[in-house]
Design a protein around this motif. Structure first.
Motif, PDB file in Angstrom:
ATOM      1  N   GLN A   4       0.832  -1.209   0.000  1.00  0.00           N
ATOM      2  CA  GLN A   4       0.000   0.000   0.000  1.00  0.00           C
ATOM      3  C   GLN A   4       0.864   1.255   0.000  1.00  0.00           C
ATOM      4  OE1 GLN A   4      -3.272  -0.033   2.979  1.00  0.00           O
ATOM      5  NE2 GLN A   4      -2.850  -2.216   3.166  1.00  0.00           N
TER       6      GLN A   4
ATOM      7  N   LEU B 170       0.623   3.956  -3.104  1.00  0.00           N
ATOM      8  CA  LEU B 170       0.045   5.285  -2.885  1.00  0.00           C
ATOM      9  C   LEU B 170       1.096   6.367  -2.653  1.00  0.00           C
ATOM     10  CD1 LEU B 170      -2.985   4.354  -0.596  1.00  0.00           C
ATOM     11  CD2 LEU B 170      -2.991   4.843  -3.044  1.00  0.00           C
ATOM     12  N   ARG B 171       2.256   6.005  -2.146  1.00  0.00           N
ATOM     13  CA  ARG B 171       3.337   6.958  -1.880  1.00  0.00           C
ATOM     14  C   ARG B 171       2.834   8.156  -1.067  1.00  0.00           C
ATOM     15  NH1 ARG B 171       7.825   5.665  -5.029  1.00  0.00           N
ATOM     16  NH2 ARG B 171       7.404   4.024  -6.585  1.00  0.00           N
TER      17      ARG B 171
ATOM     18  N   ARG C 241       0.202   9.840  -1.284  1.00  0.00           N
ATOM     19  CA  ARG C 241      -1.234   9.824  -1.037  1.00  0.00           C
ATOM     20  C   ARG C 241      -1.622   8.856   0.075  1.00  0.00           C
ATOM     21  NH1 ARG C 241      -4.806   9.192  -6.256  1.00  0.00           N
ATOM     22  NH2 ARG C 241      -3.289   7.611  -6.860  1.00  0.00           N
ATOM     23  N   TYR C 242      -0.655   8.153   0.619  1.00  0.00           N
ATOM     24  CA  TYR C 242      -0.950   7.199   1.685  1.00  0.00           C
ATOM     25  C   TYR C 242      -1.335   7.930   2.962  1.00  0.00           C
ATOM     26  CZ  TYR C 242      -0.457   3.197   4.822  1.00  0.00           C
ATOM     27  OH  TYR C 242      -0.686   2.206   5.744  1.00  0.00           O
ATOM     28  N   ASP C 243      -2.456   7.544   3.535  1.00  0.00           N
ATOM     29  CA  ASP C 243      -2.934   8.156   4.777  1.00  0.00           C
ATOM     30  C   ASP C 243      -2.218   7.490   5.951  1.00  0.00           C
ATOM     31  OD1 ASP C 243      -4.244   9.271   6.884  1.00  0.00           O
ATOM     32  OD2 ASP C 243      -6.260   8.721   6.239  1.00  0.00           O
TER      33      ASP C 243
ATOM     34  N   ALA D  22      -6.339   0.567  -1.968  1.00  0.00           N
ATOM     35  CA  ALA D  22      -5.195   1.312  -2.506  1.00  0.00           C
ATOM     36  C   ALA D  22      -5.099   1.142  -4.015  1.00  0.00           C
ATOM     37  CB  ALA D  22      -3.907   0.835  -1.827  1.00  0.00           C
TER      38      ALA D  22
ATOM     39  N   ARG E 251      -7.605   3.262  -5.898  1.00  0.00           N
ATOM     40  CA  ARG E 251      -7.318   4.688  -6.001  1.00  0.00           C
ATOM     41  C   ARG E 251      -6.405   5.030  -7.174  1.00  0.00           C
ATOM     42  NH1 ARG E 251      -5.908   7.343  -0.276  1.00  0.00           N
ATOM     43  NH2 ARG E 251      -6.001   9.163  -1.646  1.00  0.00           N
ATOM     44  N   VAL E 252      -5.683   4.044  -7.694  1.00  0.00           N
ATOM     45  CA  VAL E 252      -4.750   4.333  -8.788  1.00  0.00           C
ATOM     46  C   VAL E 252      -5.151   3.639 -10.087  1.00  0.00           C
ATOM     47  CG1 VAL E 252      -2.819   4.717  -7.210  1.00  0.00           C
ATOM     48  CG2 VAL E 252      -3.232   2.416  -8.100  1.00  0.00           C
TER      49      VAL E 252
END
Length: 282
Positions: A135, A139-140, A142-144, A213, A216-217
């Motif tokens: 994850q 997400l880099r 954008r990771y929460d 995850a 989202r991409v």
């Protein structure tokens, strides 16, 4: 602000841009904060959740005025503890004891436990750790960071899985019919655990977090990716089992029952569980 039963009308200013909250059965939900003035001159800052269906024709930006009708949602935090994890873990333990195959997410840890000194729970923790790392890589920025709570959740879940296996290991399984009873009990308990996870709106387990995850991409919906992810796990577990154990272990008719039944049970139980927890609020 007007309230009648469990309905509410709000009018206020949007404080911040919409942020992705979660996805449920292919439908995305976004969160923001609404600044609502009182007659006294004071202001309330209220968190709100909006379905993507409401945003198609009316995009919402920070600073805009928003009027909405909705419902109050606040749940007893007891379901955020180990309760839902315990239910899910015992569901997996029942499936293992039945000997008809485990759920897709547990199929790979189960086969690994047969090939190594690791227990099913420890192998589950390792798998979740890998999924959390993936994850981060996907997400880099954008990771929460709050999703890092998946790690302690995975540790607790792995421990509870081993506990469940130990507690019910003495249950006799004298016939194929009894195996199916245990298998169906496991499917039902896992479905209840997933429903409680959705109702509480808490940090997801790493399996669902990984699928979200990827959602989202990519343009693919959650439902399709979840099925593909489950098929991948079952495929890898089956391949390892055939190559290293010279037989099919952990993947049987019970795996198919779990793949089909858990989602249906969770979907059916979510509305009554939401209503029940809402009524219990002080």
């Amino acid at each position: 602000m007007e309230e009648t039963g469990n309905s509410i009308h709000l009018r206020g200013h949007v404080c911040q841009p919409l942020q992705f909250g979660h996805e449920l059965f292919g439908e995305q939900f976004f969160v923001t904060t609404l600044r609502v003035p009182r007659l006294s001159g004071a202001e309330d800052f209220l968190p709100i959740t909006l379905s993507e269906r409401l945003l198609i024709d009316e995009p919402i930006a920070a600073g805009s005025i928003l009027c909405l009708d909705g419902q109050l949602r606040s749940y007893n935090k007891v379901v955020e503890g180990s309760g839902r994890l315990l239910i899910t873990a015992f569901g997996i333990a029942f499936s293992i004891q039945a000997g008809l195959g485990t759920s897709p997410i547990s199929s790979l840890p189960y086969v690994v436990s047969l090939l190594t000194p690791l227990s099913v729970g420890t192998a589950t923790i390792c798998l979740h750790g890998v999924l959390i790392l993936l994850q981060l890589l996907i997400l880099r920025r954008r990771y929460d960071p709050v999703q890092l709570l998946q790690l302690p959740v995975a540790l607790v879940f792995g421990y509870l899985t081993d506990l469940g296996v130990w507690v019910i290991q003495g249950i006799p399984v004298p016939s194929y019919g009894v195996r199916w009873l245990l298998c169906l009990a496991g499917v039902f308990l896992v479905g209840v655990g997933v429903a409680l996870e959705v109702v509480a709106g808490v940090v997801t387990l790493a399996g669902e977090g990984f699928v979200l995850a990827v959602c989202r991409v990519t343009p693919f919906p959650f439902g399709n990716l979840k099925v593909a992810f489950d098929v991948l796990l079952v495929g890898v577990a089956s391949l390892l089992s055939l190559l290293c154990l010279h037989g099919l272990y952990g993947v049987r008719e019970g795996t198919l029952a779990a793949a089909l039944g858990v989602g249906l049970i969770a979907k059916r139980l979510q509305p009554p569980l939401q209503a029940w927890f809402t009524k219990r609020l002080p």
